[in-house]
Motif scaffolding. Structure first.
Motif, mmCIF file in Angstrom:
data_model
loop_
_atom_site.group_PDB
_atom_site.id
_atom_site.type_symbol
_atom_site.label_atom_id
_atom_site.label_comp_id
_atom_site.label_asym_id
_atom_site.label_seq_id
_atom_site.Cartn_x
_atom_site.Cartn_y
_atom_site.Cartn_z
ATOM 1 N N ARG A 1 -21.334 38.886 53.527
ATOM 2 C CA ARG A 1 -20.771 38.328 54.363
ATOM 3 C C ARG A 1 -22.155 38.823 56.516
ATOM 4 O O ARG A 1 -21.569 37.522 56.704
ATOM 5 N N LYS A 2 -21.840 39.388 56.335
ATOM 6 C CA LYS A 2 -22.797 40.032 57.283
ATOM 7 C C LYS A 2 -24.634 38.629 57.581
ATOM 8 O O LYS A 2 -24.967 38.928 58.906
ATOM 9 N N ALA B 1 -22.869 47.573 56.515
ATOM 10 C CA ALA B 1 -21.629 48.139 56.698
ATOM 11 C C ALA B 1 -21.326 49.638 56.729
ATOM 12 O O ALA B 1 -21.928 50.759 56.697
ATOM 13 N N GLU C 1 -17.112 46.497 47.127
ATOM 14 C CA GLU C 1 -17.080 46.378 48.738
ATOM 15 C C GLU C 1 -17.588 45.864 49.755
ATOM 16 O O GLU C 1 -17.483 44.979 50.661
ATOM 17 N N ARG D 1 -18.937 53.031 57.975
ATOM 18 C CA ARG D 1 -17.165 52.998 58.001
ATOM 19 C C ARG D 1 -17.219 54.469 58.474
ATOM 20 O O ARG D 1 -18.051 55.781 58.532
ATOM 21 N N GLU E 1 -19.117 43.115 52.246
ATOM 22 C CA GLU E 1 -19.698 42.952 53.393
ATOM 23 C C GLU E 1 -20.883 42.850 53.661
ATOM 24 O O GLU E 1 -21.325 41.461 54.792
#
Length: 323
Positions: free
Chosen positions: A101-102, A40, A94, A42, A98
């Protein structure tokens, strides 16, 4: 650059990734082609990562732990200063959501979370099952005498008795160590399962400067006990140990653990006995002052053949219980 290449770079630049989640350890424990990772990001920087081993068997796809060297392999989240606990947990929830989900499709996911990254809410909310087991971790101090003051009298007595009768050596000799430690390997899924694997790991860890071994032997040259630790930036892990069956009353095990803890005090902040048990009480580890710490196993069946098989087993058991 794909996720795996980015993760390799992350491992080179971030010292706080637990030992068995590091890319070079996974290359050894699973094979370079048999593991992958989801990340994940950012602003172009990895904030969380979840490495996993891929295993295909009987047409089913399993994600999780390597066949050897399986200390832990859960989600890593970059530490960041926040204004409060709620903000920290919201951020972690959060990021880990993620990662989940991946993940690629799977029939079964099963992995052990490190006690430093044991926040399971993001997994529970995605229908993963969490089973709590415990390792035992000893907080260290640069002053070994402070740590030793927490040892029970029986440990101090056994180590002192062994010190008077035995010689401690730390000369590297993996073949010699493994011949005695192998007697306990069957109950230790983190240890190398063959001498060849042990030699390969020892060579890698020697190059990286993150392993040490000890032997306790008597004047006749008989080895009473052996011990082998590895470490990352802040934790030493007891990876292999063994005792001669007929010489267990000499106190050699207590002596070597004392030496390993003394050494660890100069290098890291924690000593992990790696007990991985459902019982938080462990008299042996607690006799050294160690405390229980959660090693949580997270599992989930996917929508494939393994889930269908598990469902049939559960229905069969439920039907039998009603008879």
């Amino acid at each position: 650059m794909n996720a795996k290449a980015k993760y390799r770079e992350l491992c080179r630049t971030n010292a706080d990734i637990p030992l068995s989640s590091q890319d070079w350890w996974l290359d050894w424990s699973a094979g370079e082609e048999n593991w992958d990772v989801v990340v994940a990001e950012r602003d172009g920087r990895i904030e969380a990562a979840l490495p996993y081993v891929v295993e295909k068997r009987a047409g089913m796809r399993r994600l999780g732990m390597p066949p050897q060297g399986s200390l832990t392999l859960g989600a890593w989240v970059r530490a960041r200063e926040t204004s409060g606990v709620a903000e920290k947990l919201d951020r972690e929830k959060e990021l880990v959501a993620e990662l989940i989900r991946k993940l690629p499709p799977f029939d079964l996911f099963s992995a052990w979370m490190h006690w430093k990254h044991s926040y399971v809410a993001p997994f529970s909310q995605q229908d993963f099952k969490a089973d709590v087991f415990y390792t035992h971790v000893l907080p260290l101090s640069p002053d070994f005498r402070t740590v030793e003051s927490g040892f029970r009298e029986s440990v101090v007595r056994d180590a002192g008795r062994a010190e008077a009768a035995l010689r401690v050596s730390d000369a590297p000799d993996m073949e010699r160590l493994y011949s005695l430690a192998a007697q306990r390997i069957g109950a230790n899924e983190a240890a190398p399962s063959t001498l060849a694997q042990a030699l390969a790991l020892d060579e890698i860890c020697e190059r990286r400067g993150c392993r040490r071994m000890w032997f306790a032997e008597d004047a006749r040259g008989r080895v009473h006990a052996v011990l082998y630790i590895v470490w990352d930036c802040d934790t030493a892990y007891l990876l292999m140990s063994g005792e001669a069956p007929l010489l267990r009353t000499s106190g050699a095990k207590a002596l070597l653990l004392r030496e390993a803890i003394r050494f660890a005090c100069r290098n890291v902040r924690y000593f992990d006995f790696r007990t991985k048990t459902p019982d938080p009480e462990d008299r042996h580890c607690q006799s050294f002052g160690a405390r229980p710490a959660p090693n949580i196993r997270i599992t989930k069946y996917g929508g494939g053949r393994l889930a269908a098989f598990a469902s049939r087993i559960k229905r069969s058991i439920a039907g039998s219980s009603r008879v």
